[in-house]
Design a protein around this motif. Structure first.
Motif, mmCIF file in Angstrom:
data_model
loop_
_atom_site.group_PDB
_atom_site.id
_atom_site.type_symbol
_atom_site.label_atom_id
_atom_site.label_comp_id
_atom_site.label_asym_id
_atom_site.label_seq_id
_atom_site.Cartn_x
_atom_site.Cartn_y
_atom_site.Cartn_z
ATOM 1 N N GLU A 20 0.826 -1.204 0.000
ATOM 2 C CA GLU A 20 0.000 0.000 0.000
ATOM 3 C C GLU A 20 0.860 1.255 0.000
ATOM 4 O O GLU A 20 0.581 2.229 -0.698
ATOM 5 N N ILE A 21 1.920 1.229 0.800
ATOM 6 C CA ILE A 21 2.836 2.372 0.842
ATOM 7 C C ILE A 21 3.565 2.501 -0.486
ATOM 8 O O ILE A 21 3.723 3.614 -1.018
ATOM 9 N N GLY A 348 -2.617 3.970 14.278
ATOM 10 C CA GLY A 348 -1.928 2.745 13.900
ATOM 11 C C GLY A 348 -0.866 3.062 12.862
ATOM 12 O O GLY A 348 -0.898 4.112 12.196
ATOM 13 N N SER A 349 0.071 2.179 12.703
ATOM 14 C CA SER A 349 1.249 2.488 11.887
ATOM 15 C C SER A 349 0.960 2.569 10.398
ATOM 16 O O SER A 349 1.593 3.350 9.677
ATOM 17 N N LEU A 350 0.008 1.789 9.892
ATOM 18 C CA LEU A 350 -0.262 1.820 8.459
ATOM 19 C C LEU A 350 -0.902 3.146 8.054
ATOM 20 O O LEU A 350 -0.455 3.800 7.102
ATOM 21 N N LYS A 354 0.674 6.157 5.725
ATOM 22 C CA LYS A 354 -0.004 6.635 4.514
ATOM 23 C C LYS A 354 -0.204 8.151 4.563
ATOM 24 O O LYS A 354 0.060 8.855 3.580
ATOM 25 N N GLN A 355 -0.638 8.659 5.713
ATOM 26 C CA GLN A 355 -0.846 10.106 5.821
ATOM 27 C C GLN A 355 0.473 10.869 5.759
ATOM 28 O O GLN A 355 0.546 11.949 5.167
ATOM 29 N N LEU A 356 1.513 10.298 6.359
ATOM 30 C CA LEU A 356 2.826 10.940 6.318
ATOM 31 C C LEU A 356 3.320 11.049 4.881
ATOM 32 O O LEU A 356 3.924 12.057 4.483
ATOM 33 N N PRO A 366 5.558 0.970 7.785
ATOM 34 C CA PRO A 366 4.682 0.798 8.951
ATOM 35 C C PRO A 366 5.091 -0.402 9.786
ATOM 36 O O PRO A 366 5.357 -1.489 9.267
ATOM 37 N N GLY A 367 5.119 -0.216 11.097
ATOM 38 C CA GLY A 367 5.555 -1.280 11.981
ATOM 39 C C GLY A 367 4.692 -2.520 11.941
ATOM 40 O O GLY A 367 5.179 -3.631 12.181
#
Length: 412
Positions: A20-21, A348-350, A354-356, A366-367
Motif C-alpha cells: 500500500e505504501i 496505527g502504523s499503516l 499513509k498520511q505521512l 509501517p511497523g
C-alpha cells in the motif's frame, strides 16, 4: 475451468502490507511529487571503487564466465572463515561449515527449505523481518510468535523477559518447536544483545533440543562503542546453531547479492545439498570481488560506512525532535525504530505511514508490516542525506501541526 485449482503455499502468505505504501509512493512520483524515501534499507552510496575495479578486472577474463560452484568458490568461503577468526576468534572449516549464498535472504530461505519438514514449528520473535517467518510458511512449516521486549530508550533486549517468553512459546508449540530464529542487531527494531544472551540461548537449545538460526546482517553497523556479538563465540554453539551474514550493508553491495551461512555442519550440509540442485552459485567475478572486499578492505565499514550512518542518525534525531517527533537513539543498524508521535498514535502504523506520505511527502515502513507488536512504530531507514533529512523534518513539523489543529477542532 482452473478456478478450483489452489496454490495453497502462496495462499498461506499474508497480505503484503508494504504494498500500500509502495503504491502510494509510486503514484506520487508519477504525479511529479518529491518523496523523501526512508522506507527501504537500500544503501544509497556506491560500492567502494576497489571492489568494482576487481569485479571489472575479473569479468574481462573469459574463463570466469562459466558456471560457478553452488556453495561458493573456495577462496570466498576461506575469506569468510578468516573474517570470523579476525572478528570473533571463531574457527570455521571453509568446506563443511561455510556456504556462500546469493545474499543472506536466499541462503536463509533455502536453508529453511532444506531443514524443515511439513508441520515443523519455528519460534520467531515479533516484530520481525518478514522473511524470517514466511520462509517457514513457504516450506510447509508453522510459526509460533513471541513478543520481543526491549528498552525503548536504549534498545537493549530485556534478556530475562526474552527467555521467559521463549519458554512459554516452547510450551505452547505443538509439535514441539524445532527451530528458534534470532536477529541481532534486530531488523526492524535495532534491538541488541550481549554475549551472555547467546550463552543462555545455546544452553537452552541443548536442554530443550532445538536448532538456532541467527541472522547478523547488520553486524558491522554499530555505534558508540557497541560491538555485535556472534552466537558462534559460545563454546559448543556449532552443535546447535548457524549464523547468516551479508556484504549488502557493510560494503554497500546490496544488489551484488553476496551472503553467507556458517556454523553447524549438519545444517550447512543440508544447505549445500539443496543449493547443488537449485543453482550454480553467483557469477564468479562477483565472488572474486567479494573475496577481495573481505580480505583486503575490511576497514571500509569502519572508515566509510559507519560514519555515514552515524551522522545521519544524529542529524535525524536532532531534526525530528525539533519537528515535534522525539526519537530514541539506536546503537546499531541502519534504521531508527520510531514510536509514532502521541498525537497520531491512535491511527496505527499503516494509516500514519499513509498520511505521512500523502501530506508530508515522507515515506517510512509501517511497523505492523513486521508483526502485531510493531503497530505503535514505524521503521525509518537512514538512506537519505542530511539535507533531505532536515527537509523531511520541516515537512513533518507542518504535518503534525495540521494534525493537532484538526484534532482540536474535532474536540471543540
Amino acid at each position: 475451468m482452473f478456478d478450483e485449482i489452489q496454490f495453497e503455499k502462496i495462499n498461506r502468505l499474508p497480505k503484503y502490507i508494504f504494498a500500500e505504501i509502495n503504491d502510494l509512493k509510486m503514484s506520487a512520483r508519477r504525479a511529479g511529487e518529491d518523496i523523501i524515501d526512508f522506507s527501504m534499507g537500500n544503501p544509497d552510496a556506491p560500492t567502494p571503487t576497489p571492489i568494482i575495479d576487481k569485479l571489472c578486472e575479473t569479468a574481462n577474463r573469459s574463463k570466469t564466465h562459466g558456471y560457478s560452484a553452488s556453495k561458493g568458490i573456495y577462496k570466498l568461503r576461506l575469506a569468510m572463515s578468516k573474517w570470523y577468526k579476525r572478528k570473533y576468534g571463531v574457527i570455521l572449516d571453509p568446506n563443511t561449515e561455510v556456504v556462500a549464498t546469493m545474499g543472506s535472504k536466499e541462503g536463509y530461505v533455502h536453508l529453511v527449505q532444506a531443514i524443515s519438514n511439513l508441520g515443523d514449528v519455528a519460534i520467531v520473535p515479533d516484530p520481525t523481518y518478514p522473511i524470517h517467518s514466511q520462509a517457514f510458511i513457504l516450506a510447509g512449516a508453522n510459526v509460533e510468535k513471541m513478543e520481543l521486549v526491549f528498552d525503548e530508550n536504549t534498545f537493549e533486549v530485556d534478556e530475562d523477559k526474552f527467555f521467559e517468553n521463549l519458554l512459554d512459546a516452547l510450551g505452547n508449540s505443538v509439535p514441539k518447536a524445532k527451530f528458534v530464529v534470532v536477529n541481532f542487531p534486530h531488523n526492524p527494531s535495532t534491538a541488541t544483545v550481549t554475549p551472555h544472551f547467546y550463552e543462555r540461548l545455546v544452553a537452552m537449545a541443548k536442554e530443550h533440543r532445538f536448532y538456532i538460526i541467527s541472522d547478523i546482517a547488520y553486524a558491522d553497523i554499530t555505534f558508540d562503542g557497541y560491538k555485535t556479538p556472534s552466537i558462534l563465540e559460545v563454546e559448543g554453539a556449532k552443535d546447535v546453531a548457524v549464523e547468516s551474514y551479508t556484504l549488502s550493508k557493510s560494503y554497500n553491495m546490496a544488489g551484488w547479492r553476496v551472503g553467507f551461512v556458517v556454523g553447524n555442519q549438519k545444517m550447512i550440509g543440508a544447505l549445500q545439498s539443496i543449493k547443488s540442485w537449485l543453482d550454480y552459485g553467483m557469477f564468479t567475478p562477483i565472488q572474486v570481488a567479494a573475496t577481495v572486499a573481505i580480505d583486503e578492505y575490511g576497514n571500509i565499514p569502519t572508515d566509510e560506512i559507519i560514519p555515514r550512518y552515524q551522522k545521519r542518525r544524529d542529524v535525524m534525531i536532532d531534526a525530528f525532535s525539533k519537528s515535534g517527533w522525539e526519537l530514541s537513539t539506536p546503537n546499531a543498524s541502519m534504521f531508527i525504530w520510531a514510536k509514532i508521535p502521541p498525537i497520531a498514535r491512535d491511527m496505527g502504523s499503516l494509516e500514519f505511514s499513509k498520511q505521512l506520505l500523502v501530506k508530508a511527502g515522507v515515506a517510512v515502513s509501517p511497523g505492523i508490516g513486521f508483526g502485531k507488536y510493531g503497530d505503535e512504530y514505524v521503521r525509518i531507514a537512514l538512506i537519505e542525506n542530511e539535507k533531505r533529512i532536515r527537509q523531511a523534518s520541516k515537512n513533518i513539523k507542518k504535518f503534525l501541526k495540521e494534525l493537532k489543529k484538526e484534532k482540536t477542532k474535532k474536540e471543540d
